[in-house]
Design a protein around this motif. Structure first.
Motif, PDB file in Angstrom:
ATOM      1  N   ARG A   7       0.870  -1.174   0.000  1.00  0.00           N
ATOM      2  CA  ARG A   7       0.000   0.000   0.000  1.00  0.00           C
ATOM      3  C   ARG A   7       0.903   1.218   0.000  1.00  0.00           C
ATOM      4  NH1 ARG A   7      -3.700   0.863   5.130  1.00  0.00           N
ATOM      5  NH2 ARG A   7      -1.780   1.763   5.921  1.00  0.00           N
ATOM      6  N   VAL A   8       0.703   2.110  -0.963  1.00  0.00           N
ATOM      7  CA  VAL A   8       1.595   3.253  -1.120  1.00  0.00           C
ATOM      8  C   VAL A   8       0.819   4.568  -1.142  1.00  0.00           C
ATOM      9  CG1 VAL A   8       3.348   1.911  -2.375  1.00  0.00           C
ATOM     10  CG2 VAL A   8       1.576   3.118  -3.666  1.00  0.00           C
ATOM     11  N   SER A   9       1.507   5.628  -0.717  1.00  0.00           N
ATOM     12  CA  SER A   9       0.961   6.967  -0.906  1.00  0.00           C
ATOM     13  C   SER A   9       1.390   7.497  -2.272  1.00  0.00           C
ATOM     14  CB  SER A   9       1.405   7.909   0.208  1.00  0.00           C
ATOM     15  OG  SER A   9       2.809   7.938   0.303  1.00  0.00           O
ATOM     16  N   TYR A  52      -8.386  -7.183  -2.365  1.00  0.00           N
ATOM     17  CA  TYR A  52      -7.789  -7.286  -1.036  1.00  0.00           C
ATOM     18  C   TYR A  52      -8.021  -5.996  -0.255  1.00  0.00           C
ATOM     19  CZ  TYR A  52      -4.880 -10.419   1.727  1.00  0.00           C
ATOM     20  OH  TYR A  52      -4.434 -11.328   2.654  1.00  0.00           O
ATOM     21  N   ARG A  53      -8.548  -6.133   0.936  1.00  0.00           N
ATOM     22  CA  ARG A  53      -8.953  -4.963   1.730  1.00  0.00           C
ATOM     23  C   ARG A  53      -7.784  -4.501   2.605  1.00  0.00           C
ATOM     24  NH1 ARG A  53     -14.453  -6.569   4.417  1.00  0.00           N
ATOM     25  NH2 ARG A  53     -13.072  -8.142   5.293  1.00  0.00           N
ATOM     26  N   VAL A  54      -7.037  -3.533   2.104  1.00  0.00           N
ATOM     27  CA  VAL A  54      -5.854  -3.030   2.813  1.00  0.00           C
ATOM     28  C   VAL A  54      -5.908  -1.529   3.080  1.00  0.00           C
ATOM     29  CG1 VAL A  54      -4.406  -4.890   1.927  1.00  0.00           C
ATOM     30  CG2 VAL A  54      -4.500  -2.727   0.696  1.00  0.00           C
ATOM     31  N   PHE A  55      -7.010  -0.893   2.693  1.00  0.00           N
ATOM     32  CA  PHE A  55      -7.157   0.543   2.912  1.00  0.00           C
ATOM     33  C   PHE A  55      -8.163   0.787   4.033  1.00  0.00           C
ATOM     34  CE2 PHE A  55      -5.454   0.152  -1.286  1.00  0.00           C
ATOM     35  CZ  PHE A  55      -4.529   1.185  -1.350  1.00  0.00           C
ATOM     36  N   SER A  56      -7.914   1.824   4.795  1.00  0.00           N
ATOM     37  CA  SER A  56      -8.743   2.115   5.964  1.00  0.00           C
ATOM     38  C   SER A  56     -10.075   2.735   5.592  1.00  0.00           C
ATOM     39  CB  SER A  56      -8.001   3.064   6.907  1.00  0.00           C
ATOM     40  OG  SER A  56      -6.826   2.453   7.381  1.00  0.00           O
ATOM     41  N   ASP A  57     -11.106   2.323   6.321  1.00  0.00           N
ATOM     42  CA  ASP A  57     -12.421   2.941   6.185  1.00  0.00           C
ATOM     43  C   ASP A  57     -12.503   4.124   7.144  1.00  0.00           C
ATOM     44  OD1 ASP A  57     -12.862   1.890   8.741  1.00  0.00           O
ATOM     45  OD2 ASP A  57     -14.230   0.325   8.051  1.00  0.00           O
ATOM     46  N   GLU A  58     -13.691   4.689   7.287  1.00  0.00           N
ATOM     47  CA  GLU A  58     -13.855   5.869   8.146  1.00  0.00           C
ATOM     48  C   GLU A  58     -13.592   5.568   9.620  1.00  0.00           C
ATOM     49  OE1 GLU A  58     -17.650   3.725   7.514  1.00  0.00           O
ATOM     50  OE2 GLU A  58     -16.306   4.693   6.096  1.00  0.00           O
ATOM     51  N   ASP A  59     -13.589   4.280  10.005  1.00  0.00           N
ATOM     52  CA  ASP A  59     -13.306   3.895  11.388  1.00  0.00           C
ATOM     53  C   ASP A  59     -11.851   3.492  11.594  1.00  0.00           C
ATOM     54  OD1 ASP A  59     -15.962   4.315  12.207  1.00  0.00           O
ATOM     55  OD2 ASP A  59     -16.540   2.315  11.501  1.00  0.00           O
ATOM     56  N   GLY A  60     -11.030   3.644  10.553  1.00  0.00           N
ATOM     57  CA  GLY A  60      -9.619   3.304  10.664  1.00  0.00           C
ATOM     58  C   GLY A  60      -9.312   1.822  10.538  1.00  0.00           C
ATOM     59  N   LYS A  61     -10.281   1.024  10.093  1.00  0.00           N
ATOM     60  CA  LYS A  61     -10.074  -0.416   9.916  1.00  0.00           C
ATOM     61  C   LYS A  61      -9.804  -0.715   8.446  1.00  0.00           C
ATOM     62  CE  LYS A  61     -12.880  -1.677  13.799  1.00  0.00           C
ATOM     63  NZ  LYS A  61     -12.387  -2.538  14.768  1.00  0.00           N
ATOM     64  N   MET A  62      -8.946  -1.696   8.189  1.00  0.00           N
ATOM     65  CA  MET A  62      -8.648  -2.075   6.803  1.00  0.00           C
ATOM     66  C   MET A  62      -9.825  -2.860   6.231  1.00  0.00           C
ATOM     67  SD  MET A  62      -4.571  -2.796   6.386  1.00  0.00           S
ATOM     68  CE  MET A  62      -4.344  -4.097   7.568  1.00  0.00           C
ATOM     69  N   ALA A  69     -11.148   2.624  -2.282  1.00  0.00           N
ATOM     70  CA  ALA A  69     -10.359   3.710  -1.702  1.00  0.00           C
ATOM     71  C   ALA A  69      -9.997   4.777  -2.732  1.00  0.00           C
ATOM     72  CB  ALA A  69      -9.090   3.146  -1.065  1.00  0.00           C
ATOM     73  N   GLY A  70     -10.376   4.570  -3.995  1.00  0.00           N
ATOM     74  CA  GLY A  70     -10.066   5.540  -5.042  1.00  0.00           C
ATOM     75  C   GLY A  70      -8.611   5.520  -5.463  1.00  0.00           C
ATOM     76  N   GLY A  71      -7.964   4.358  -5.323  1.00  0.00           N
ATOM     77  CA  GLY A  71      -6.543   4.247  -5.643  1.00  0.00           C
ATOM     78  C   GLY A  71      -6.277   3.693  -7.034  1.00  0.00           C
ATOM     79  N   ASN A 135       5.861   3.546   1.115  1.00  0.00           N
ATOM     80  CA  ASN A 135       4.980   2.506   1.639  1.00  0.00           C
ATOM     81  C   ASN A 135       4.163   3.116   2.760  1.00  0.00           C
ATOM     82  OD1 ASN A 135       3.882   0.227   3.002  1.00  0.00           O
ATOM     83  ND2 ASN A 135       5.492  -1.057   2.152  1.00  0.00           N
ATOM     84  N   ASP A 136       2.857   3.045   2.626  1.00  0.00           N
ATOM     85  CA  ASP A 136       1.932   3.643   3.583  1.00  0.00           C
ATOM     86  C   ASP A 136       1.600   2.637   4.674  1.00  0.00           C
ATOM     87  OD1 ASP A 136      -0.037   5.129   4.856  1.00  0.00           O
ATOM     88  OD2 ASP A 136      -1.542   4.758   3.316  1.00  0.00           O
ATOM     89  N   GLY A 137       2.126   2.832   5.828  1.00  0.00           N
ATOM     90  CA  GLY A 137       1.824   1.959   6.964  1.00  0.00           C
ATOM     91  C   GLY A 137       3.044   1.615   7.794  1.00  0.00           C
ATOM     92  N   PRO A 138       3.958   0.811   7.365  1.00  0.00           N
ATOM     93  CA  PRO A 138       3.997   0.069   6.101  1.00  0.00           C
ATOM     94  C   PRO A 138       2.998  -1.074   6.067  1.00  0.00           C
ATOM     95  CG  PRO A 138       5.829  -0.587   7.476  1.00  0.00           C
ATOM     96  CD  PRO A 138       5.113   0.495   8.223  1.00  0.00           C
ATOM     97  N   VAL A 139       2.429  -1.281   4.883  1.00  0.00           N
ATOM     98  CA  VAL A 139       1.506  -2.380   4.663  1.00  0.00           C
ATOM     99  C   VAL A 139       2.000  -3.144   3.431  1.00  0.00           C
ATOM    100  CG1 VAL A 139      -0.858  -3.002   4.029  1.00  0.00           C
ATOM    101  CG2 VAL A 139      -0.451  -1.176   5.673  1.00  0.00           C
ATOM    102  N   THR A 140       2.361  -4.407   3.640  1.00  0.00           N
ATOM    103  CA  THR A 140       2.884  -5.261   2.571  1.00  0.00           C
ATOM    104  C   THR A 140       2.323  -6.665   2.741  1.00  0.00           C
ATOM    105  OG1 THR A 140       4.953  -3.991   2.531  1.00  0.00           O
ATOM    106  CG2 THR A 140       4.993  -6.152   1.492  1.00  0.00           C
ATOM    107  N   PHE A 141       1.831  -7.256   1.638  1.00  0.00           N
ATOM    108  CA  PHE A 141       1.304  -8.619   1.678  1.00  0.00           C
ATOM    109  C   PHE A 141       1.828  -9.435   0.496  1.00  0.00           C
ATOM    110  CE2 PHE A 141      -1.859  -6.205   4.008  1.00  0.00           C
ATOM    111  CZ  PHE A 141      -2.038  -6.981   5.137  1.00  0.00           C
ATOM    112  N   TRP A 142       2.076 -10.722   0.756  1.00  0.00           N
ATOM    113  CA  TRP A 142       2.473 -11.692  -0.260  1.00  0.00           C
ATOM    114  C   TRP A 142       1.222 -12.470  -0.644  1.00  0.00           C
ATOM    115  CZ3 TRP A 142       7.306 -13.495  -2.183  1.00  0.00           C
ATOM    116  CH2 TRP A 142       7.287 -14.747  -2.806  1.00  0.00           C
TER     117      TRP A 142
END
Length: 145
Positions: A7-9, A52-62, A69-71, A135-142
């Motif tokens: 997940r990147v900015s 894959y759900r890796v972006f935060s919603d309005e409650d801060g949960k992925m 997420a508009g990415g 890397n935003d978080g960092p958040v990385t998944f294989w």
């Protein structure tokens, strides 16, 4: 087929001093193709990557996927993901797909992402690429199928 997603900015790929692909918020997808991979695996991996759900919603949960997420996605071919690192001090690449097949499936994966109407940028297959990212978080998944 393997995708290492981050997940990147922002992220970009440069080849010979020229940017070939760049995104803001989204996913950097490092894509490895193995022997035996085919279009069905590419579609399944595409669905997994984009869903894959890796972006935060309005409650801060992925809870959001990249589209929600508009990415965007930046897809970069990376044959080293198929390396065998179990023995010795040098990776083996016998499980990787032949270059022509890897390129075909890489391009197919990219087209499948575009078909889902998501902004998709790329590197250049088999080029010496410089990848820059925040890397935003960092958040990385294989992810593997």
């Amino acid at each position: 087929m393997i995708a290492l997603i981050q997940r990147v900015s922002e992220a970009s790929v440069t080849v010979d001093g020229h940017i070939t692909g760049a995104i803001g918020k989204g996913l950097l997808v490092l894509l490895g193709v193995e022997k035996g991979d085919d279009e069905a695996k590419a579609q399944k991996l595409r669905d997994k990557v984009l869903g894959y759900r890796v972006f935060s919603d309005e409650d801060g949960k992925m809870n959001l996927n990249v589209q929600q997420a508009g990415g965007s996605v930046l897809v970069v071919s990376q044959f080293t993901l198929a390396a065998d690192t179990k023995k010795g001090m040098r990776p083996g690449f016998s499980s990787g797909a032949a270059p022509t097949e890897a390129e075909r499936l890489y391009e197919y994966f990219v087209e499948q992402c575009k078909a889902k109407e998501i902004q998709t940028e790329t590197g250049i297959f088999a080029a010496d690429m410089q990848v820059a990212l925040n890397n935003d978080g960092p958040v990385t998944f294989w992810l593997q199928v």
